[in-house]
Design an enzyme around this catalytic site. Structure first.
Site, PDB file in Angstrom:
ATOM      1  N   PHE A   3      32.073  57.054 -56.576  1.00 48.10           N
ATOM      2  CA  PHE A   3      31.427  58.328 -56.193  1.00 48.10           C
ATOM      3  C   PHE A   3      32.442  59.300 -55.568  1.00 48.10           C
ATOM      4  CE2 PHE A   3      28.928  60.067 -52.370  1.00 48.10           C
ATOM      5  CZ  PHE A   3      28.636  61.268 -53.001  1.00 48.10           C
ATOM      6  N   ILE A  20      42.472  45.430 -56.760  1.00 49.92           N
ATOM      7  CA  ILE A  20      43.372  45.408 -55.590  1.00 49.92           C
ATOM      8  C   ILE A  20      43.440  44.010 -54.959  1.00 49.92           C
ATOM      9  CG2 ILE A  20      43.134  47.884 -55.108  1.00 49.92           C
ATOM     10  CD1 ILE A  20      41.282  47.138 -52.732  1.00 49.92           C
ATOM     11  N   THR A  41      35.126  54.899 -42.651  1.00 53.46           N
ATOM     12  CA  THR A  41      33.740  55.304 -42.417  1.00 53.46           C
ATOM     13  C   THR A  41      33.434  55.408 -40.921  1.00 53.46           C
ATOM     14  OG1 THR A  41      31.462  54.542 -42.652  1.00 53.46           O
ATOM     15  CG2 THR A  41      33.125  52.840 -42.617  1.00 53.46           C
ATOM     16  N   ASP A  42      32.414  56.193 -40.588  1.00 56.62           N
ATOM     17  CA  ASP A  42      31.972  56.267 -39.191  1.00 56.62           C
ATOM     18  C   ASP A  42      31.264  54.981 -38.746  1.00 56.62           C
ATOM     19  OD1 ASP A  42      29.585  56.569 -40.614  1.00 56.62           O
ATOM     20  OD2 ASP A  42      28.983  58.445 -39.633  1.00 56.62           O
ATOM     21  N   GLU A  43      30.904  54.125 -39.718  1.00 63.36           N
ATOM     22  CA  GLU A  43      30.155  52.907 -39.352  1.00 63.36           C
ATOM     23  C   GLU A  43      30.989  51.941 -38.504  1.00 63.36           C
ATOM     24  OE1 GLU A  43      27.687  51.039 -42.211  1.00 63.36           O
ATOM     25  OE2 GLU A  43      27.148  52.922 -43.176  1.00 63.36           O
ATOM     26  N   TYR A  69      29.643  45.070 -43.891  1.00 62.32           N
ATOM     27  CA  TYR A  69      30.401  46.190 -44.480  1.00 62.32           C
ATOM     28  C   TYR A  69      31.226  46.893 -43.396  1.00 62.32           C
ATOM     29  CZ  TYR A  69      31.276  51.050 -45.866  1.00 62.32           C
ATOM     30  OH  TYR A  69      31.866  52.276 -46.079  1.00 62.32           O
ATOM     31  N   LYS A 115      35.339  47.238 -42.975  1.00 61.93           N
ATOM     32  CA  LYS A 115      36.057  48.517 -42.924  1.00 61.93           C
ATOM     33  C   LYS A 115      36.837  48.618 -41.600  1.00 61.93           C
ATOM     34  CE  LYS A 115      36.047  51.533 -45.504  1.00 61.93           C
ATOM     35  NZ  LYS A 115      36.872  51.837 -46.705  1.00 61.93           N
TER      36      LYS A 115
HETATM   37  P1  NAD Z   1      31.665  53.559 -54.450  1.00 62.54           P
HETATM   38  O1  NAD Z   1      31.058  52.227 -54.248  1.00 62.54           O
HETATM   39  O2  NAD Z   1      30.910  54.626 -55.156  1.00 62.54           O
HETATM   40  O3  NAD Z   1      33.044  53.398 -55.239  1.00 62.54           O
HETATM   41  C1  NAD Z   1      33.966  52.380 -54.952  1.00 62.54           C
HETATM   42  C2  NAD Z   1      34.962  52.302 -56.106  1.00 62.54           C
HETATM   43  O4  NAD Z   1      35.916  51.269 -55.803  1.00 62.54           O
HETATM   44  C3  NAD Z   1      34.320  51.934 -57.448  1.00 62.54           C
HETATM   45  O5  NAD Z   1      34.823  52.770 -58.473  1.00 62.54           O
HETATM   46  C4  NAD Z   1      34.746  50.485 -57.668  1.00 62.54           C
HETATM   47  O6  NAD Z   1      34.884  50.148 -59.046  1.00 62.54           O
HETATM   48  C5  NAD Z   1      36.090  50.456 -56.935  1.00 62.54           C
HETATM   49  N1  NAD Z   1      36.432  49.099 -56.499  1.00 62.54           N
HETATM   50  C6  NAD Z   1      35.633  48.231 -55.810  1.00 62.54           C
HETATM   51  N2  NAD Z   1      36.287  47.077 -55.605  1.00 62.54           N
HETATM   52  C7  NAD Z   1      37.517  47.212 -56.169  1.00 62.54           C
HETATM   53  C8  NAD Z   1      38.647  46.361 -56.286  1.00 62.54           C
HETATM   54  N3  NAD Z   1      38.620  45.118 -55.790  1.00 62.54           N
HETATM   55  N4  NAD Z   1      39.763  46.819 -56.893  1.00 62.54           N
HETATM   56  C9  NAD Z   1      39.791  48.084 -57.404  1.00 62.54           C
HETATM   57  N5  NAD Z   1      38.739  48.924 -57.355  1.00 62.54           N
HETATM   58  C10 NAD Z   1      37.612  48.501 -56.733  1.00 62.54           C
HETATM   59  O7  NAD Z   1      32.127  54.044 -53.001  1.00 62.54           O
HETATM   60  P2  NAD Z   1      32.121  55.495 -52.339  1.00 62.54           P
HETATM   61  O8  NAD Z   1      30.808  55.741 -51.744  1.00 62.54           O
HETATM   62  O9  NAD Z   1      32.697  56.455 -53.287  1.00 62.54           O
HETATM   63  O10 NAD Z   1      33.142  55.242 -51.137  1.00 62.54           O
HETATM   64  C11 NAD Z   1      34.548  55.369 -51.345  1.00 62.54           C
HETATM   65  C12 NAD Z   1      35.269  55.059 -50.042  1.00 62.54           C
HETATM   66  O11 NAD Z   1      34.837  55.963 -49.029  1.00 62.54           O
HETATM   67  C13 NAD Z   1      34.994  53.662 -49.507  1.00 62.54           C
HETATM   68  O12 NAD Z   1      36.200  53.171 -48.957  1.00 62.54           O
HETATM   69  C14 NAD Z   1      33.949  53.868 -48.422  1.00 62.54           C
HETATM   70  O13 NAD Z   1      34.052  52.890 -47.439  1.00 62.54           O
HETATM   71  C15 NAD Z   1      34.349  55.241 -47.901  1.00 62.54           C
HETATM   72  N6  NAD Z   1      33.243  56.035 -47.326  1.00 62.54           N
HETATM   73  C16 NAD Z   1      32.089  56.236 -48.039  1.00 62.54           C
HETATM   74  C17 NAD Z   1      31.093  57.050 -47.491  1.00 62.54           C
HETATM   75  C18 NAD Z   1      29.810  57.323 -48.236  1.00 62.54           C
HETATM   76  O14 NAD Z   1      28.894  57.919 -47.670  1.00 62.54           O
HETATM   77  N7  NAD Z   1      29.667  56.945 -49.484  1.00 62.54           N
HETATM   78  C19 NAD Z   1      31.279  57.626 -46.231  1.00 62.54           C
HETATM   79  C20 NAD Z   1      32.461  57.384 -45.539  1.00 62.54           C
HETATM   80  C21 NAD Z   1      33.445  56.598 -46.100  1.00 62.54           C
HETATM   81  O1  DAU Z   2      28.079  56.512 -42.623  1.00 62.62           O
HETATM   82  C1  DAU Z   2      28.904  56.338 -43.737  1.00 62.62           C
HETATM   83  C2  DAU Z   2      28.326  55.270 -44.633  1.00 62.62           C
HETATM   84  O2  DAU Z   2      27.151  55.818 -45.223  1.00 62.62           O
HETATM   85  C3  DAU Z   2      29.295  54.800 -45.698  1.00 62.62           C
HETATM   86  O3  DAU Z   2      30.399  54.183 -45.095  1.00 62.62           O
HETATM   87  C4  DAU Z   2      28.611  53.807 -46.648  1.00 62.62           C
HETATM   88  O4  DAU Z   2      29.495  53.452 -47.692  1.00 62.62           O
HETATM   89  C5  DAU Z   2      27.376  54.473 -47.220  1.00 62.62           C
HETATM   90  O5  DAU Z   2      26.690  53.552 -48.035  1.00 62.62           O
HETATM   91  C6  DAU Z   2      26.465  54.989 -46.126  1.00 62.62           C
HETATM   92  O6  DAU Z   2      25.833  53.904 -45.402  1.00 62.62           O
HETATM   93  P1  DAU Z   2      24.269  53.939 -45.001  1.00 62.62           P
HETATM   94  O7  DAU Z   2      23.808  52.566 -44.808  1.00 62.62           O
HETATM   95  O8  DAU Z   2      24.031  54.917 -43.922  1.00 62.62           O
HETATM   96  O9  DAU Z   2      23.688  54.590 -46.372  1.00 62.62           O
HETATM   97  P2  DAU Z   2      22.403  54.246 -47.271  1.00 62.62           P
HETATM   98  O10 DAU Z   2      22.310  55.342 -48.294  1.00 62.62           O
HETATM   99  O11 DAU Z   2      22.427  52.852 -47.764  1.00 62.62           O
HETATM  100  O12 DAU Z   2      21.207  54.400 -46.252  1.00 62.62           O
HETATM  101  C7  DAU Z   2      20.975  55.605 -45.552  1.00 62.62           C
HETATM  102  C8  DAU Z   2      19.789  55.385 -44.636  1.00 62.62           C
HETATM  103  O13 DAU Z   2      18.595  55.207 -45.439  1.00 62.62           O
HETATM  104  C9  DAU Z   2      19.892  54.130 -43.780  1.00 62.62           C
HETATM  105  O14 DAU Z   2      19.314  54.365 -42.520  1.00 62.62           O
HETATM  106  C10 DAU Z   2      19.060  53.091 -44.540  1.00 62.62           C
HETATM  107  C11 DAU Z   2      17.974  53.942 -45.177  1.00 62.62           C
HETATM  108  N1  DAU Z   2      17.460  53.416 -46.485  1.00 62.62           N
HETATM  109  C12 DAU Z   2      18.363  53.140 -47.467  1.00 62.62           C
HETATM  110  C13 DAU Z   2      17.950  52.629 -48.676  1.00 62.62           C
HETATM  111  C14 DAU Z   2      18.954  52.301 -49.767  1.00 62.62           C
HETATM  112  C15 DAU Z   2      16.102  53.249 -46.686  1.00 62.62           C
HETATM  113  O15 DAU Z   2      15.275  53.529 -45.798  1.00 62.62           O
HETATM  114  N2  DAU Z   2      15.682  52.726 -47.889  1.00 62.62           N
HETATM  115  C16 DAU Z   2      16.554  52.404 -48.893  1.00 62.62           C
HETATM  116  O16 DAU Z   2      16.101  51.928 -49.965  1.00 62.62           O
END
Ligand code: NAD
Ligand code: DAU
Length: 347
Positions: free
Chosen positions: A11, A60, A130-132, A155, A159
């Site tokens: 993403f 990786i 991530t902020d988590e 998770y 991280k």
């Molecule tokens: P995502 O799950 O959409 O994408 C992860 C990508 O990494 C995928 O394309 C997957 O194929 C690849 N991948 C997974 N394991 C791998 C491996 N072993 N070797 C090579 N490639 C691999 O994730 P995202 O939501 O785009 O998040 C990207 C980064 O940003 C992550 O490090 C996540 O922790 C961080 N992040 C995400 C959010 C969020 O809200 N989505 C917020 C803050 C930080």
């Molecule tokens: O804060 C950054 C993080 O945000 C990233 O590091 C993670 O990769 C990303 O997945 C995200 O984590 P969250 O757990 O906050 O995101 P998620 O979309 O899974 O859930 C958002 C909120 O919605 C959380 O409070 C859980 C709730 N939820 C989620 C799902 C999937 C529901 O209530 N029902 C659901 O089915």
């Protein structure tokens, strides 16, 4: 300059890759991705033929492969996004998160260190986190760069461990690194296991909306292209050895956000007001569910002049439009294995 971006088929990574390939023709971007369930080359169609772009399929976790890749292309910079990223999956399979997020990150650090330890000038290892890692907030307060780490899910713990490994390479070997910790992203191309795309998909298909617990959990939402601009800014202007918190200044309880999403979808799908909200179901809570995340982004704002450009109403509307216009993308990623995941996760 050869730059390695990991996780560029996912993403956020795909938006980062598209931005860097298009905006910086002098860089050659190598996108390393294992194409797990979350990686999708469809996300990169618009740039796949560009001369300054190369896709490399690889894992990786594979040490010899990673070392060979660094020796072959001599990357001067790494922007590391590859990760297992979904909290719910980390509850059912924590090991996968340790293997990719901790060991995989360490493999990249080792390879980068081996290549450049004699001369780190002009090099950087930029780790996207991530902020988590900071845990959960009460009703008030914000996460700053100085907030102690207190990860609550497997998770988040993986991280946090990867952040520690990056800093340890900076401290021990003098490796020039940067870290950013961002809040929840949303936007096009997000896999429909995360709240917003999952609920858009379910509303379109009249499937129930599983709200965990009482729905009063709070997240700080940032449109994905604003995160990309923050990454560009930190990559080019951020100080070595520094951490930057990135956030949307945009807190929503899940239930309020879901109602807003339902209203937008009713309008866009020409359904009577209130139709989508009838799909809301309160279900069993996520184990160890973090109550509230919220970022203090004043450091990146003051020092690097970054702030979010996209309002939440605008970003959410663009996101909904994208999913409605890209039904084939959604259909492709929700076939087969996704169906099994959904059954196991939601019954
Ligand atoms: P995502 O799950 O959409 O994408 C992860 C990508 O990494 C995928 O394309 C997957 O194929 C690849 N991948 C997974 N394991 C791998 C491996 N072993 N070797 C090579 N490639 C691999 O994730 P995202 O939501 O785009 O998040 C990207 C980064 O940003 C992550 O490090 C996540 O922790 C961080 N992040 C995400 C959010 C969020 O809200 N989505 C917020 C803050 C930080
Ligand atoms: O804060 C950054 C993080 O945000 C990233 O590091 C993670 O990769 C990303 O997945 C995200 O984590 P969250 O757990 O906050 O995101 P998620 O979309 O899974 O859930 C958002 C909120 O919605 C959380 O409070 C859980 C709730 N939820 C989620 C799902 C999937 C529901 O209530 N029902 C659901 O089915």
């Amino acid at each position: 300059m050869n730059i390695l971006i990991t996780g560029g088929a996912g993403f956020i990574g795909s938006h980062v890759v598209k931005h860097f390939v298009t905006k910086y023709p002098a860089y050659h971007i190598y996108n390393l991705d294992a194409l797990t369930y979350a990686g999708n080359l469809e996300n990169l169609q618009s740039i796949s033929d560009k001369p300054n772009y190369t896709f490399v399929k690889g894992d990786i976790k594979d040490i010899p492969f990673v070392n060979d890749l660094f020796e072959k292309y001599r990357f001067k910079a790494v922007i590391h996004l590859a990760a297992e990223s979904h909290v719910d999956r980390s509850i059912t399979n924590p090991n996968a998160f340790i293997e990719t997020n901790v060991l995989g990150t360490t493999n990249l650090l080792n390879a980068f260190n081996k290549l450049w330890k004699a001369n780190f000038d002009g090099k950087q290892f930029y780790h996207i986190s991530t902020d988590e890692v900071y845990g959960s907030l009460g009703k008030t307060g914000l996460f700053t760069e100085k907030t102690s780490y207190d990860p609550q899910s497997p998770y988040a713990a993986s991280k946090a461990a990867s952040d520690h490994m990056v800093r340890s390479f900076g401290n021990t070997f003098g490796m020039p690194y940067k870290i950013s910790n961002c809040s929840n992203n949303y936007g096009p191309n997000q896999f429909p296991e995360k709240l917003i795309p999952l609920f858009i998909h379910n509303i379109q298909n009249s499937i129930e909306l599983p709200v965990y617990g009482d729905g009063q959990y709070t997240r700080d939402w940032l449109y994905v292209t604003d995160h990309v601009l923050a990454i560009d800014t930190i990559f080019h202007k951020g100080k070595k050895g520094e951490t930057y918190n990135v956030g949307g200044l945009n807190e929503w309880t899940n239930i309020d956000l879901i109602h807003l999403l339902c209203e937008q979808l009713d309008r866009k799908l020409n359904k009577p007001k209130g139709t989508s909200a009838k799909l809301i179901r309160f279900v069993k809570d996520r184990a160890g569910h973090d109550k509230r995340y919220a970022i203090d982004a004043s450091k990146i704002q003051a020092e690097l002049d970054w702030k979010p450009q996209v309002t939440f109403e605008e970003g959410l509307s663009k996101t909904v439009d994208w999913y409605l216009q890209n039904l084939s993308w959604l259909k492709n990623v929700t076939s087969g294995v996704y169906q099994e995941y959904y059954k196991k996760m939601y019954g």
